[in-house]
Design a protein around this motif. Structure first.
Motif, short mmCIF file in Angstrom:
data_model
loop_
_atom_site.label_atom_id
_atom_site.label_comp_id
_atom_site.label_asym_id
_atom_site.label_seq_id
_atom_site.Cartn_x
_atom_site.Cartn_y
_atom_site.Cartn_z
N VAL A 58 72.60 -67.68 69.56
CA VAL A 58 71.48 -67.75 68.62
C VAL A 58 70.26 -68.31 69.35
CG1 VAL A 58 73.02 -68.07 66.67
CG2 VAL A 58 71.98 -70.08 67.73
N PRO A 59 69.06 -67.85 68.98
CA PRO A 59 67.84 -68.41 69.56
C PRO A 59 67.54 -69.77 68.94
CG PRO A 59 67.27 -66.79 67.90
CD PRO A 59 68.78 -66.79 67.99
N PHE A 60 66.90 -70.62 69.73
CA PHE A 60 66.47 -71.93 69.23
C PHE A 60 65.02 -72.15 69.61
CE2 PHE A 60 65.59 -76.44 69.92
CZ PHE A 60 65.95 -76.97 68.69
N LEU A 61 64.22 -72.55 68.63
CA LEU A 61 62.82 -72.88 68.85
C LEU A 61 62.53 -74.24 68.21
CD1 LEU A 61 61.15 -69.48 67.86
CD2 LEU A 61 61.50 -70.33 70.19
N ALA A 62 61.68 -75.02 68.83
CA ALA A 62 61.26 -76.29 68.23
C ALA A 62 59.80 -76.55 68.56
CB ALA A 62 62.13 -77.44 68.74
N TYR A 63 59.15 -77.29 67.65
CA TYR A 63 57.73 -77.59 67.84
C TYR A 63 57.39 -78.90 67.14
CZ TYR A 63 52.66 -77.23 67.65
OH TYR A 63 51.33 -77.49 67.77
N GLY A 64 56.50 -79.66 67.73
CA GLY A 64 56.03 -80.90 67.12
C GLY A 64 55.07 -81.60 68.05
N LYS A 65 54.22 -82.45 67.49
CA LYS A 65 53.23 -83.16 68.30
C LYS A 65 53.89 -84.08 69.32
CE LYS A 65 49.43 -81.54 66.53
NZ LYS A 65 48.62 -82.20 65.50
N GLU A 66 55.12 -84.52 69.04
CA GLU A 66 55.83 -85.43 69.94
C GLU A 66 56.73 -84.69 70.94
OE1 GLU A 66 56.74 -89.15 69.30
OE2 GLU A 66 55.34 -89.50 67.66
N LEU A 67 56.72 -83.35 70.87
CA LEU A 67 57.57 -82.57 71.77
C LEU A 67 56.74 -81.93 72.88
CD1 LEU A 67 60.02 -80.70 69.36
CD2 LEU A 67 60.17 -83.02 70.28
N LYS A 68 57.40 -81.65 73.98
CA LYS A 68 56.73 -81.00 75.11
C LYS A 68 56.40 -79.56 74.78
CE LYS A 68 59.45 -83.57 78.57
NZ LYS A 68 60.52 -83.44 79.59
N ASN A 69 55.40 -79.03 75.46
CA ASN A 69 55.15 -77.60 75.47
C ASN A 69 55.98 -76.98 76.58
OD1 ASN A 69 53.24 -78.00 73.50
ND2 ASN A 69 51.48 -77.89 74.89
N ASN A 70 56.34 -75.71 76.40
CA ASN A 70 57.02 -74.94 77.45
C ASN A 70 58.24 -75.69 78.00
OD1 ASN A 70 57.53 -72.82 79.16
ND2 ASN A 70 55.94 -73.36 80.65
N ALA A 71 59.10 -76.15 77.09
CA ALA A 71 60.34 -76.83 77.50
C ALA A 71 61.50 -75.85 77.34
CB ALA A 71 60.57 -78.06 76.65
N ASP A 72 62.07 -75.43 78.46
CA ASP A 72 63.13 -74.41 78.48
C ASP A 72 64.50 -75.09 78.51
OD1 ASP A 72 64.76 -72.24 78.84
OD2 ASP A 72 63.80 -71.54 80.69
N LEU A 73 65.26 -74.93 77.44
CA LEU A 73 66.60 -75.52 77.35
C LEU A 73 67.67 -74.65 77.99
CD1 LEU A 73 66.50 -76.79 73.65
CD2 LEU A 73 66.40 -78.19 75.73
N LYS A 74 67.27 -73.46 78.47
CA LYS A 74 68.24 -72.51 79.05
C LYS A 74 69.31 -72.18 78.01
CE LYS A 74 66.18 -72.73 83.08
NZ LYS A 74 65.36 -71.61 83.58
N THR A 75 70.60 -72.25 78.41
CA THR A 75 71.69 -71.93 77.50
C THR A 75 72.53 -73.17 77.21
OG1 THR A 75 71.82 -69.64 78.30
CG2 THR A 75 73.76 -70.51 77.19
#
Length: 389
Positions: A340-357
């Protein structure tokens, strides 16, 4: 400091077969990838967060600098259904699959159910939900006998015309079936499938209800509730967990109503978790092999994403993922064993953070537990250190 997570499940929006997909008959399944191969899938806002940049994603154009966190996540448990998927997300590993009934339910189940109903059932076989209405809907209307059917998943589904068997009576039948289906016959879900219309033009209504097994142990939801946090279920979340660990819940009539209700809760005073399931991807398009409808549904959600983000507080985190696949481009009308794909967003989170698999859905729940500073789950590895600024 992050004090609230908005967690949205795009029900069945998988992104490619898991290594053991062949054991589930799902070799070649790729819900997003195969849809995007057949049609131009216009989802710019999810792509902006990193959807197309996820490891293994195909047929979507990547962006240069994704603004969110992204990755793909595998399922550890033995299954590919809603219950097992959601349970794993919040810390329950299920090594033993729920029972399925490719030849229909045995007499020890149906005899008890028929004794309660006072009539013989119709069907009792695996079937497509719309096909069985066309096959047996007229007879059901003439006789009042409920239609019982299953699928490749662990489900006992009861279809009834709302003018023949009123909604509350159908729900009572489901509650009785839930009691009967225990021990070796403890299916994951008993599902009320009400419909309306006439022969040749039957249609299922929004009054579907799921009567799930009660989770066998405490989950992230219970831990949050016990810690004084809000756990708000939007859509069928309350049903999936039989209300366990939920502090407040609301049912929805479709995906867009689910988004509306989520935003309404985002604008209320609550802290903890807003947990939303958008079921139409699965129920309306995946199981019906409706590629165009599925694509349009993804685009409709994508169009609402900026609105969701606009209503976030600086102390919020948004997470989006699926619970399994349901590839509408394959001959099968059943769920598929997919990443399944996973996406996250927030002011306290990094941009362009790749969790791989990642290897288990529980990594998401474990991360939420760390974000909200509550007790760890039994399984799963938090990735908060990889995504927090």
């Amino acid at each position: 400091m992050i004090n609230r997570v908005i967690w949205i499940i795009l029900d069945s929006v998988g992104m490619g077969e898991l290594p053991d997909a062949d054991k589930f008959g799902d070799r070649g399944s790729n819900t997003i990838g195969n849809i995007a191969k057949q049609l131009k899938l216009d989802v710019p806002n999810m792509r902006k967060l990193g959807l197309a940049n996820i490891e293994g994603m195909v047929n979507l154009e990547k962006v240069e600098e994704p603004e969110g966190v992204y990755g793909r996540i595998g399922e550890l448990s033995n299954g590919k259904d809603t219950t097992i998927g959601h349970w794993e997300m919040v810390g329950i590993y299920s090594p033993i699959a729920f029972p399925t009934y490719p030849d229909g339910f045995p007499g020890e189940v149906t005899d008890k159910f028929e004794a309660y109903v006072g009539k013989k059932i119709l069907g009792n076989k695996p079937a497509s939900g719309t096909a069985i209405l066309e096959e047996l809907g007229k007879e059901h209307m003439e006789t009042g006998r409920p239609i019982v059917y299953t699928s490749a998943d662990s489900v006992f589904q009861i279809a009834a015309h709302e003018d023949i068997i009123p909604i509350e009576k159908l729900y009572d039948m489901c509650r009785e079936a839930r009691k009967i289906l225990s021990n070796e016959h403890a299916v994951a879900r008993v599902i009320a499938r009400p419909f309306l219309g006439e022969p040749g033009s039957f249609y299922r209504t929004a009054n579907r209800r799921d009567f799930s097994l009660v989770p066998p142990k405490d989950t992230l939801l219970d831990i949050l509730q016990q810690s004084g946090k809000d756990v708000i279920g939007v859509g069928k979340i309350e049903d999936i967990f039989s209300g366990k660990g939920i502090t407040e819940a609301i049912h929805t009539k479709d995906n867009m109503d689910g988004v509306d209700k989520t935003i309404e809760y985002m604008n209320k005073d609550n802290k903890g978790l807003i947990f939303t399931n958008l079921v139409e991807f699965d129920s309306k398009w995946g199981h019906r092999n409706n590629v165009e409808g599925y694509a349009k549904g993804l685009e409709e959600f994508d169009m609402r994403l900026p609105e969701i983000i606009k209503n976030m507080k600086d102390t919020d985190v948004l997470m989006i993922n699926a619970d399994h696949g349901c590839d509408p481009t394959t001959p099968s009308t059943d769920h598929s064993r997919e990443y399944v794909p996973f996406l996250a967003y927030g002011k306290e989170l990094k941009n362009n953070a790749d969790l791989k698999t990642r290897k288990t859905f529980s990594d998401i729940g474990q991360t939420i537990a760390e974000i909200l500073d509550v007790k760890q789950l039994e399984i799963g590895e938090s990735f908060l250190k990889d995504i927090k600024r």
